[in-house]
Design a protein around this motif. Structure first.
Motif, PDB file in Angstrom:
ATOM      1  N   GLU A  59      -5.701  16.520   7.896  1.00 20.35           N
ATOM      2  CA  GLU A  59      -5.896  15.592   9.004  1.00 20.35           C
ATOM      3  C   GLU A  59      -4.541  15.342   9.648  1.00 20.35           C
ATOM      4  OE1 GLU A  59      -8.742  14.391  10.290  1.00 20.35           O
ATOM      5  OE2 GLU A  59      -9.699  15.767   8.878  1.00 20.35           O
ATOM      6  N   GLU A  86      -9.690  21.144  18.382  1.00 18.63           N
ATOM      7  CA  GLU A  86      -9.253  21.950  17.235  1.00 18.63           C
ATOM      8  C   GLU A  86      -7.932  22.665  17.540  1.00 18.63           C
ATOM      9  OE1 GLU A  86      -9.441  23.413  13.297  1.00 18.63           O
ATOM     10  OE2 GLU A  86     -10.324  21.707  14.320  1.00 18.63           O
ATOM     11  N   ARG A  89      -5.276  20.074  17.029  1.00 22.89           N
ATOM     12  CA  ARG A  89      -5.029  19.838  15.598  1.00 22.89           C
ATOM     13  C   ARG A  89      -4.213  20.986  14.998  1.00 22.89           C
ATOM     14  NH1 ARG A  89     -10.205  17.407  15.968  1.00 22.89           N
ATOM     15  NH2 ARG A  89     -11.268  19.357  15.475  1.00 22.89           N
ATOM     16  N   ARG A  93      -0.894  20.987  12.841  1.00 23.31           N
ATOM     17  CA  ARG A  93      -0.953  21.540  11.481  1.00 23.31           C
ATOM     18  C   ARG A  93       0.077  22.652  11.306  1.00 23.31           C
ATOM     19  NH1 ARG A  93      -7.402  21.926  11.890  1.00 23.31           N
ATOM     20  NH2 ARG A  93      -7.941  19.908  10.974  1.00 23.31           N
TER      21      ARG A  93
END
Length: 193
Positions: A59, A86, A89, A93
């Motif tokens: 997360e 996504e 994210r 990440r």
């Protein structure tokens, strides 16, 4: 993701080169200065696949103003408002995975200094020149403006034997690094710096 593993990534290569130098011919018994400039985290955002895999399900904080409604005068040439949630994210990440690669590399450098018996007489500085938007305001990289994601960068100073606070909550600037390091080394700081 890069197709190469972390052990073959340039962050690890830099740590290995420094460790080889220090354990080999090295600086001898005198003082030395080493600058190790990690290219990551930087574009293209492509961490080693094995580190990326560790972060694929993590997360992450959602970006601020992901649609870019508050961009005002900023360029639209780098607009990433079309990125999916996504995609956003994954930007964060994969940046985290690149930072992990640097963490591992710095750990190797510290281990080498300790193994060579000079860690406790070595001043270490870790910082960065700038941050990136990482999808805040629908931007990916940096711009020539003052914004928190760009100027809030890490600064770690380890100076054994110095009476320094464990943490510092006031603003500092990278213009302070050179005179601080020179002072810790007992060198006169030129007045034109």
């Amino acid at each position: 993701q890069s197709i190469i593993p972390a052990e073959a990534h340039h962050s690890n290569w830099l740590a290995e080169r420094f460790s080889t130098y220090l354990a080999g011919t090295g600086p001898g018994d005198g003082p030395f200065f080493a600058f190790i400039g990690f290219p990551d985290p930087h574009h293209p955002i492509c961490p080693s696949f094995d580190l990326a895999e560790q972060y694929e399900q993590n997360e992450v904080l959602p970006p601020t103003d992901p649609e870019g409604n508050k961009k005002l005068h900023m360029t639209h040439l780098r607009d990433i408002g079309h990125f999916s949630a996504e995609d956003r994210r994954n930007v964060r990440r994969y940046t985290d995975a690149m930072v992990k690669g640097i963490d591992l590399a710095v750990g190797k450098i510290v281990d080498t200094l300790e193994r060579e018996g000079i860690l406790d007489e070595t001043v270490l500085v870790f910082t960065s020149d700038h941050g990136d938007f990482l999808c805040d305001h629908a931007l990916l990289a940096k711009e020539n403006i003052c914004a928190k994601p760009l100027v809030h960068v890490p600064f770690i100073l380890r100076a054994p034997g110095q009476d320094l606070p464990a943490t510092w909550d006031k603003p500092v600037s990278n213009v302070d690094v050179l005179p601080t390091v020179m002072g810790l080394a007992g060198l006169a700081v030129p007045t034109d710096i």
